[in-house]
Design an enzyme around this catalytic site. Structure first.
Site: not given
Length: 739
Positions: A20, A23, A432, A632
């Site tokens: 769960c 947990c 770009d 870039d």
């Protein structure tokens, strides 16, 4: 000394034994408490631990031991074998759960029938005890073991709720059965709730079985990617001998044979032979690509009819396929910002529920009247049963996993959950030019000849084949089928072009300045055409003999076929578009006009791109940067959402949070739509998880009893709890079928 040798490392490991969201929180806290751990994050949906730790202070084995003491475990195998082992563990767990669930249903069924319809039959209680005991003690033992281990660490999780609710219901029933006089003397009927204890465990096992199956479905994209890599390769030895070796043993420089229909094992380049290769897993294009000597080949792509030898260049984690797999794994294991809030709620959820159960028990004892004690125990048990943090914990990660997996199938690699969540809010995109809007490779657009002599194209391509100028390749590619002539006295003229002799005649190829320097007569028609091309921001190359111009060639970086459609789609979505390029003003303007972008900047340096991103962010915009090159990378790192082109540089792809494998710009609006769908699914999941608990817990506590006398049966509470987890996972899987 320890400080001198200290080294921080960041690793990802699968965590085993979680059932769960609480947990995950518990396992995360155990790891964080270990010496040397800088940061730790456990994701319940993926079952992964991402941990940053000091290797001088702790080790992976020490972290594993700490988790084992809390009832969990860590898979620390080699990464190449990890997925296979996880698959085996998943299958084993699934089959074990399936066996337990089937037995639980078989044993619980008679208990339910007797408890609901034949409770007054002879030996009813004894029969129910016999059938429910193996369900609680044998099939449900993992819940009690888990709860005890959590208690030792002073933590709680779903096992705590299940163990308390079923344990109390079972022991309460045993007490009522053997000490019935205790209640009879007080004027009350000694009811038993064996069916509640048995059915709660049955429904939770069923829920976990369906959950385990659903988790296997969400990672199907990852399994498909794993399946693209062959397990064995054919190695060519020194004497051209062939031997089969495991893919793990392939080293850089090895010579490998790939036969028709086989998958290419590692990245490399062709040494001998030729074929067509299906690269659709990378580009999305169905048409196979021709491969011959020196051409690059990539792991996971499929060879067609021919066979060839290739040299291994990138192996193991370095291959493009391995990077794709790693990116998908990391993305599916990362937490969206909304998930961090959910994790905090899950960590305090169980203690709050325990508090509500205790308060329910006290209030029923005070206000319950004649049967206060019995109703108090029942209501407290029902609260413990119906309150399940699983639905809450699965809400975000299952949607993220399916979203990332769907993106990978469509050629959109998403590095982290934050980008997937944020992409839907993007209202400004910076693009770009070269390699993003355009192909990034100059191509010959048009040639105008003054003389149609078939010899001239051969001489032109023969000259350009010896030239080192970047534009020479465009001319060579254009005339790839022309016969190559032997050029003598070749000379490269820096900044102008080249010249060479063929059969006692000198030929020139280059710019207009080269023509004028050698007093070559310029054809009027060619000159007019050249000026027209220059106005269109195309590069012009002249070809002549020693006396007159023979041809003029226009070369340009071609706009991608997908660019106009992508730009139109993004505009329709109301997103502001900007083009930034290091190219000159004229070229930038021409490209911007052709693709339909009004806002552009030319002659932009890498740092200027990052500054422009910040400028838009200061205006309150959520900015996405799309690029493909090293120049870039700064802007990509600065942007809110960064997108790299798959055919660009490795650095751009490393920095970017998303990668478009095929470099097809139409994938960007698809990624934004995928983000919107994923976030919508997360919100739906969270809504239902919260609503379920907000409505279910008060009803379980008995809030309706004073109004209409309704008390929720613990057995129905168990069914509702299991259904909530399954509904969340099923809703996430709906993403797979959305367009």
């Amino acid at each position: 000394m320890a400080l001198a040798n200290s080294k921080t490392t960041k690793e990802t490991f699968p965590v085993l034994g979680m059932s769960c969201a609480a947990c995950a929180s518990s396992a995360e806290n155990i790891i964080k408490q270990q010496e040397g751990v800088k940061e730790a994050s456990v994701n319940y949906g993926t079952g992964n631990l991402i941990v940053e730790f000091d290797t001088a202070s702790t080790s992976i084995e020490a972290l594993q031991k700490a988790l084992q003491s809390g009832g969990y475990d860590l898979l620390i195998e080699e990464e190449s074998k990890q997925q296979e082992t996880l698959e085996e563990i998943h299958q084993a767990k699934f089959h074990q759960l399936k066996t337990k669930t089937i037995w639980a249903i078989i044993l619980s069924l008679p208990v339910v029938i007797i408890g609901m319809f034949f409770m007054n039959m002879p030996y009813a209680n004894e029969i129910m005890l016999v059938f429910s005991t193996p369900v609680v003690i044998w099939l449900g033992r993992d819940f009690f073991i888990g709860a005890w281990k959590q208690a030792k660490h002073r933590t709680t999780n779903m096992d705590t709720l299940v163990a308390l609710s079923t344990g109390i219901a079972y022991l309460f029933s045993v007490f009522n059965m053997f000490f019935a006089d205790f209640w009879i003397d007080r004027g009350m009927q000694p009811h038993v709730y064996f069916e509640a204890a048995a059915v709660i465990i049955t429904f939770i096992l069923l829920g976990r079985l369906l959950e385990e199956k659903a988790k296997g479905n969400t990672s199907s994209a990852l399994k498909k990617l794993m399946g693209l890599q062959p397990k064995l390769v054919t190695l060519i030895g020194d004497n051209n001998s062939e031997s089969q070796i495991p893919i793990e043993e392939v080293k850089k420089g090895d010579r490998i044979l790939v036969k028709p229909g086989e998958q290419i094992a590692v990245d490399g380049f062709v040494l001998q032979g030729n074929s067509y290769v299906d690269e659709s897993m990378l580009s999305g294009e169905p048409i196979p690509v021709s491969k011959s000597e020196n051409d690059k080949v990539f792991a996971g792509t499929i060879n067609q009819k021919g066979s060839f030898h290739y040299q291994a260049e990138k192996v193991g984690k370095e291959t493009l396929l391995a990077q794709i797999i790693k990116m998908v794994q990391d993305a599916q294991g990362s937490k969206a910002p909304v998930q961090k809030l959910v994790d905090k709620i899950a960590s305090i959820f169980v203690p709050i529920v325990l508090g509500i159960a205790v308060l329910t028990f006290i209030l029923w004892n005070i206000l319950g009247g004649e049967h206060a004690m019995t109703q108090a125990i029942l209501a407290a048990v029902t609260v413990l049963v119906i309150a399940c943090p699983c639905a809450l914990g699965l809400a975000t990660p299952t949607a993220i996993m399916v979203g990332v997996g769907k993106g990978a199938e469509q050629g959109i690699l998403i590095k982290d959950a934050e980008s997937l969540e944020l992409a839907k809010n993007v209202n400004a995109i910076i693009l770009d030019k070269t390699g993003t809007l355009t192909e990034g490779r100059p191509k010959v657009q048009e040639i105008l000849w003054t003389n149609e002599d078939p010899l001239f194209p051969s001489i032109l391509v023969s000259l350009e084949k010896q030239s080192e100028h970047p534009l020479a390749d465009a001319v060579v590619s254009y005339f790839e089928h022309q016969e190559i002539k032997t050029i003598s006295n070749f000379e490269s003229i820096t900044g102008k072009g080249a010249k060479g002799n063929y059969e006692n005649e000198t030929y020139f190829v280059g710019n207009l300045k080269l023509m004028k320097e050698h007093q070559i007569s310029i054809d009027k028609q060619l000159h007019e055409k050249a000026n027209q091309w220059l106005q269109e921001s195309k590069t012009v190359v002249w070809f002549s003999n020693s006396k007159e111009t023979l041809a003029v060639i226009s070369i340009a970086d071609q706009i991608k076929a997908s660019t106009p459609k992508a730009i139109q789609s993004l505009k329709e979505m109301g997103i502001d578009l900007y083009m930034l390029t290091g190219d000159n003003e004229a070229t930038a303007k021409a490209i911007a006009e052709q693709v339909g972008i009004e806002n552009y900047q030319a002659e932009v340096l890498p740092q200027d791109k990052a500054a422009f991103v910040k400028k838009l962010q200061e205006q309150g915009k959520i900015v996405a940067m799309v690029g493909d090159g090293i120049n870039d990378s700064t802007a990509l790192a600065t942007a809110d959402v960064s997108i790299a082109m798959g055919k660009g540089s490795d650095i751009a792809m490393d920095v970017a949070k998303m990668t478009i494998i095929s470099s097809d710009l139409t994938k960007i609006p698809q990624a934004i739509k995928l983000s919107k769908q994923t976030v919508a699914t997360i919100k739906q999941n969270l809504f239902w998880a919260f609503i379920y608990n907000l409505i279910g817990i008060p009803i379980a506590a008995g809030i309706l009893y004073p109004i209409n006398g309704f008390l929720l049966n613990p057995m129905l509470a168990g069914a509702a709890m299991a259904l909530s987890s399954v509904s969340v996972v099923t809703n996430s899987l709906r993403l797979k079928w959305k367009k």
